[in-house]
Design an enzyme around this catalytic site. Structure first.
Site, PDB file in Angstrom:
ATOM      1  N   PRO A 183     -10.608  -6.206   5.288  1.00 41.39           N
ATOM      2  CA  PRO A 183     -11.419  -4.991   5.340  1.00 41.39           C
ATOM      3  C   PRO A 183     -12.605  -5.000   4.380  1.00 41.39           C
ATOM      4  O   PRO A 183     -12.521  -5.496   3.257  1.00 41.39           O
ATOM      5  CB  PRO A 183     -10.433  -3.885   4.969  1.00 41.39           C
ATOM      6  CG  PRO A 183      -9.304  -4.554   4.303  1.00 41.39           C
ATOM      7  CD  PRO A 183      -9.215  -5.928   4.910  1.00 41.39           C
ATOM      8  N   ASN A 184     -13.690  -4.426   4.873  1.00 41.24           N
ATOM      9  CA  ASN A 184     -14.948  -4.228   4.133  1.00 41.24           C
ATOM     10  C   ASN A 184     -15.768  -5.511   3.968  1.00 41.24           C
ATOM     11  O   ASN A 184     -16.867  -5.464   3.409  1.00 41.24           O
ATOM     12  CB  ASN A 184     -14.700  -3.569   2.754  1.00 41.24           C
ATOM     13  CG  ASN A 184     -14.025  -2.229   2.891  1.00 41.24           C
ATOM     14  OD1 ASN A 184     -14.531  -1.362   3.599  1.00 41.24           O
ATOM     15  ND2 ASN A 184     -12.871  -2.058   2.258  1.00 41.24           N
ATOM     16  N   ARG A 221     -22.771  -4.900   0.270  1.00 40.37           N
ATOM     17  CA  ARG A 221     -21.638  -4.325  -0.451  1.00 40.37           C
ATOM     18  C   ARG A 221     -21.579  -4.884  -1.878  1.00 40.37           C
ATOM     19  O   ARG A 221     -21.330  -6.090  -2.058  1.00 40.37           O
ATOM     20  CB  ARG A 221     -20.340  -4.668   0.280  1.00 40.37           C
ATOM     21  CG  ARG A 221     -19.104  -4.162  -0.425  1.00 40.37           C
ATOM     22  CD  ARG A 221     -17.823  -4.699   0.207  1.00 40.37           C
ATOM     23  NE  ARG A 221     -16.678  -4.284  -0.575  1.00 40.37           N
ATOM     24  CZ  ARG A 221     -15.502  -4.901  -0.582  1.00 40.37           C
ATOM     25  NH1 ARG A 221     -15.298  -5.943   0.195  1.00 40.37           N
ATOM     26  NH2 ARG A 221     -14.530  -4.466  -1.357  1.00 40.37           N
ATOM     27  N   TYR A 248     -20.104  -9.289  -5.176  1.00 41.44           N
ATOM     28  CA  TYR A 248     -19.785 -10.154  -4.034  1.00 41.44           C
ATOM     29  C   TYR A 248     -20.940 -11.047  -3.595  1.00 41.44           C
ATOM     30  O   TYR A 248     -20.780 -11.848  -2.672  1.00 41.44           O
ATOM     31  CB  TYR A 248     -19.304  -9.294  -2.858  1.00 41.44           C
ATOM     32  CG  TYR A 248     -18.034  -8.526  -3.191  1.00 41.44           C
ATOM     33  CD1 TYR A 248     -16.851  -9.207  -3.478  1.00 41.44           C
ATOM     34  CD2 TYR A 248     -18.017  -7.132  -3.240  1.00 41.44           C
ATOM     35  CE1 TYR A 248     -15.691  -8.532  -3.803  1.00 41.44           C
ATOM     36  CE2 TYR A 248     -16.860  -6.436  -3.563  1.00 41.44           C
ATOM     37  CZ  TYR A 248     -15.704  -7.138  -3.845  1.00 41.44           C
ATOM     38  OH  TYR A 248     -14.548  -6.474  -4.168  1.00 41.44           O
ATOM     39  N   ASN A 259      -8.974 -14.301   3.367  1.00 38.37           N
ATOM     40  CA  ASN A 259      -9.393 -13.353   2.330  1.00 38.37           C
ATOM     41  C   ASN A 259      -8.846 -11.994   2.753  1.00 38.37           C
ATOM     42  O   ASN A 259      -9.438 -11.323   3.605  1.00 38.37           O
ATOM     43  CB  ASN A 259     -10.909 -13.302   2.187  1.00 38.37           C
ATOM     44  CG  ASN A 259     -11.329 -12.400   1.025  1.00 38.37           C
ATOM     45  OD1 ASN A 259     -10.510 -11.619   0.528  1.00 38.37           O
ATOM     46  ND2 ASN A 259     -12.567 -12.484   0.602  1.00 38.37           N
ATOM     47  N   ALA A 279      -8.814  -5.888   0.235  1.00 36.94           N
ATOM     48  CA  ALA A 279      -7.958  -4.915  -0.459  1.00 36.94           C
ATOM     49  C   ALA A 279      -6.496  -5.009  -0.031  1.00 36.94           C
ATOM     50  O   ALA A 279      -5.596  -4.650  -0.808  1.00 36.94           O
ATOM     51  CB  ALA A 279      -8.491  -3.495  -0.242  1.00 36.94           C
ATOM     52  N   HIS A 336      -3.641  -6.419  -2.310  1.00 37.68           N
ATOM     53  CA  HIS A 336      -3.019  -5.751  -3.442  1.00 37.68           C
ATOM     54  C   HIS A 336      -1.864  -4.828  -3.073  1.00 37.68           C
ATOM     55  O   HIS A 336      -1.107  -4.419  -3.947  1.00 37.68           O
ATOM     56  CB  HIS A 336      -4.092  -4.986  -4.223  1.00 37.68           C
ATOM     57  CG  HIS A 336      -5.310  -5.811  -4.488  1.00 37.68           C
ATOM     58  ND1 HIS A 336      -5.244  -7.023  -5.167  1.00 37.68           N
ATOM     59  CD2 HIS A 336      -6.625  -5.659  -4.127  1.00 37.68           C
ATOM     60  CE1 HIS A 336      -6.480  -7.546  -5.225  1.00 37.68           C
ATOM     61  NE2 HIS A 336      -7.313  -6.744  -4.602  1.00 37.68           N
ATOM     62  N   ASP A 395       4.217 -10.082   4.393  1.00 35.07           N
ATOM     63  CA  ASP A 395       5.344 -10.588   5.190  1.00 35.07           C
ATOM     64  C   ASP A 395       4.861 -11.505   6.315  1.00 35.07           C
ATOM     65  O   ASP A 395       5.515 -12.509   6.643  1.00 35.07           O
ATOM     66  CB  ASP A 395       6.156  -9.433   5.779  1.00 35.07           C
ATOM     67  CG  ASP A 395       7.090  -8.792   4.751  1.00 35.07           C
ATOM     68  OD1 ASP A 395       7.203  -9.307   3.618  1.00 35.07           O
ATOM     69  OD2 ASP A 395       7.716  -7.759   5.088  1.00 35.07           O
ATOM     70  N   GLU A 425      -5.159 -18.581   0.163  1.00 33.23           N
ATOM     71  CA  GLU A 425      -5.677 -17.247  -0.153  1.00 33.23           C
ATOM     72  C   GLU A 425      -7.005 -17.428  -0.884  1.00 33.23           C
ATOM     73  O   GLU A 425      -7.073 -18.192  -1.849  1.00 33.23           O
ATOM     74  CB  GLU A 425      -4.672 -16.501  -1.046  1.00 33.23           C
ATOM     75  CG  GLU A 425      -5.156 -15.129  -1.488  1.00 33.23           C
ATOM     76  CD  GLU A 425      -4.187 -14.446  -2.459  1.00 33.23           C
ATOM     77  OE1 GLU A 425      -3.038 -14.941  -2.638  1.00 33.23           O
ATOM     78  OE2 GLU A 425      -4.584 -13.436  -3.051  1.00 33.23           O
ATOM     79  N   HIS A 437     -10.690 -15.502  -2.501  1.00 36.06           N
ATOM     80  CA  HIS A 437     -11.440 -14.314  -2.903  1.00 36.06           C
ATOM     81  C   HIS A 437     -12.810 -14.755  -3.384  1.00 36.06           C
ATOM     82  O   HIS A 437     -12.936 -15.769  -4.085  1.00 36.06           O
ATOM     83  CB  HIS A 437     -10.719 -13.567  -4.028  1.00 36.06           C
ATOM     84  CG  HIS A 437      -9.349 -13.122  -3.640  1.00 36.06           C
ATOM     85  ND1 HIS A 437      -9.132 -11.993  -2.881  1.00 36.06           N
ATOM     86  CD2 HIS A 437      -8.137 -13.666  -3.875  1.00 36.06           C
ATOM     87  CE1 HIS A 437      -7.828 -11.867  -2.661  1.00 36.06           C
ATOM     88  NE2 HIS A 437      -7.194 -12.874  -3.258  1.00 36.06           N
ATOM     89  N   LEU A 438     -13.815 -13.958  -3.033  1.00 34.66           N
ATOM     90  CA  LEU A 438     -15.176 -14.233  -3.509  1.00 34.66           C
ATOM     91  C   LEU A 438     -15.249 -14.012  -5.010  1.00 34.66           C
ATOM     92  O   LEU A 438     -15.777 -14.836  -5.760  1.00 34.66           O
ATOM     93  CB  LEU A 438     -16.160 -13.300  -2.791  1.00 34.66           C
ATOM     94  CG  LEU A 438     -16.204 -13.459  -1.265  1.00 34.66           C
ATOM     95  CD1 LEU A 438     -16.656 -12.174  -0.603  1.00 34.66           C
ATOM     96  CD2 LEU A 438     -17.126 -14.595  -0.889  1.00 34.66           C
ATOM     97  N   SER A 439     -14.749 -12.847  -5.439  1.00 34.76           N
ATOM     98  CA  SER A 439     -14.710 -12.524  -6.867  1.00 34.76           C
ATOM     99  C   SER A 439     -13.414 -13.076  -7.460  1.00 34.76           C
ATOM    100  O   SER A 439     -12.585 -13.650  -6.732  1.00 34.76           O
ATOM    101  CB  SER A 439     -14.780 -11.002  -7.058  1.00 34.76           C
ATOM    102  OG  SER A 439     -13.591 -10.398  -6.573  1.00 34.76           O
ATOM    103  N   ARG A 450     -10.815  -8.437 -13.002  1.00 40.01           N
ATOM    104  CA  ARG A 450     -11.331  -7.114 -12.624  1.00 40.01           C
ATOM    105  C   ARG A 450     -10.277  -6.024 -12.909  1.00 40.01           C
ATOM    106  O   ARG A 450      -9.451  -6.192 -13.790  1.00 40.01           O
ATOM    107  CB  ARG A 450     -11.769  -7.158 -11.157  1.00 40.01           C
ATOM    108  CG  ARG A 450     -12.881  -8.202 -10.914  1.00 40.01           C
ATOM    109  CD  ARG A 450     -13.317  -8.249  -9.473  1.00 40.01           C
ATOM    110  NE  ARG A 450     -13.854  -6.963  -9.040  1.00 40.01           N
ATOM    111  CZ  ARG A 450     -13.982  -6.596  -7.765  1.00 40.01           C
ATOM    112  NH1 ARG A 450     -13.627  -7.443  -6.800  1.00 40.01           N
ATOM    113  NH2 ARG A 450     -14.477  -5.417  -7.453  1.00 40.01           N
ATOM    114  N   ARG A 489      -6.154  -4.914  -9.067  1.00 41.13           N
ATOM    115  CA  ARG A 489      -6.473  -6.162  -8.365  1.00 41.13           C
ATOM    116  C   ARG A 489      -5.688  -7.362  -8.917  1.00 41.13           C
ATOM    117  O   ARG A 489      -5.791  -8.473  -8.404  1.00 41.13           O
ATOM    118  CB  ARG A 489      -7.976  -6.459  -8.440  1.00 41.13           C
ATOM    119  CG  ARG A 489      -8.832  -5.424  -7.771  1.00 41.13           C
ATOM    120  CD  ARG A 489     -10.307  -5.823  -7.757  1.00 41.13           C
ATOM    121  NE  ARG A 489     -11.156  -4.655  -7.624  1.00 41.13           N
ATOM    122  CZ  ARG A 489     -11.494  -4.070  -6.462  1.00 41.13           C
ATOM    123  NH1 ARG A 489     -11.048  -4.558  -5.331  1.00 41.13           N
ATOM    124  NH2 ARG A 489     -12.268  -3.000  -6.441  1.00 41.13           N
TER     125      ARG A 489
END
Ligand code: DQA
Length: 148
Positions: A11-12, A19, A24, A75, A78, A81, A88, A102, A104-106, A111, A115
Site C-alpha cells: 500500500p501507498n 510521497r 522514499y 515490499n 505498512a 508492521h 501467514d 523482504e 524496503h526503500l527506507s 525510523r 516500524r
C-alpha cells in the site's frame, strides 16, 4: 535455467515519486519497476511486477506464487508492521520452498518505533532495507547469486 520472480509492492507505493520524497526518493514506482526489469534481464531472471493497496489481493498473489513455485521480492509497506494475514501468507510461501526477500526503500529500523516490528521477517529468506530502489535490485542479485 531462468526462473520466475514476482515483485510485489504494497500500500501507498503507487504514490512513490510524490510521497514523502525526503524518505522514499523521487523515483516513481514505474521507474523502479523499469530498473527491476533491466536488472532481471541482465541476471537472466524472469520478473513480473505488481502493486496493490489491498491486503486480500496481496495474500492472493502470495498464494499464487506458492502454488506456482515462484520466488517473491516483497515490499509489504505498512502491512509489514501489523498484517498477520500477509505474514501467514509469507510463511505459507516459504514453507512450500519458494524464496522470499523482504525489501524496503527506507530503513524501518532507523525510523519510528512502530516500524521496528516486521511480521513478515520470520518467514523471509532475507531482508534488504535502506537502499531506495537499490533494495529491489539487490534482492534480485541475492536470488540470482544463490542460484549459482
Ligand atoms: C516501506 C517502509 C514502511 O514502514 C512504510 O509503511 C512503507 C514503505 C519502505 O519501503 O521503506 O510504506 O516499506
Amino acid at each position: 535455467m531462468s526462473h520466475h520472480v514476482l515483485v510485489l509492492s504494497g500500500p501507498n507505493l503507487a504514490a512513490l515519486g510524490s510521497r514523502e520524497p525526503e524518505i522514499y526518493g523521487t523515483l516513481t514506482l514505474a521507474a523502479i519497476e523499469a530498473q527491476v526489469a533491466d536488472e532481471a534481464a541482465s541476471l537472466g531472471l524472469e520478473v513480473s511486477c505488481r502493486q496493490t493497496d489491498d491486503e486480500a489481493q496481496l495474500v492472493g498473489w502470495l498464494h499464487e506464487a506458492a502454488a506456482a513455485g515462484w520466488d517473491v521480492v516483497l515490499n509489504p509497506a505498512a502491512f509489514t508492521h501489523y498484517s498477520y494475514a500477509v505474514g501467514d501468507a509469507c510463511a505459507h510461501l516459504t514453507g512450500t520452498g519458494s524464496r522470499l526477500i523482504e525489501v524496503h526503500l527506507s530503513n524501518p529500523a532507523s525510523r519510528e518505533a512502530f516500524r521496528h516490528t516486521s511480521v513478515v521477517a520470520r518467514s523471509a529468506t532475507g531482508t534488504i532495507a535502506g537502499f531506495g530502489a537499490g533494495s529491489y535490485l539487490l534482492a534480485l542479485r541475492a536470488l540470482a547469486a544463490q542460484d549459482r
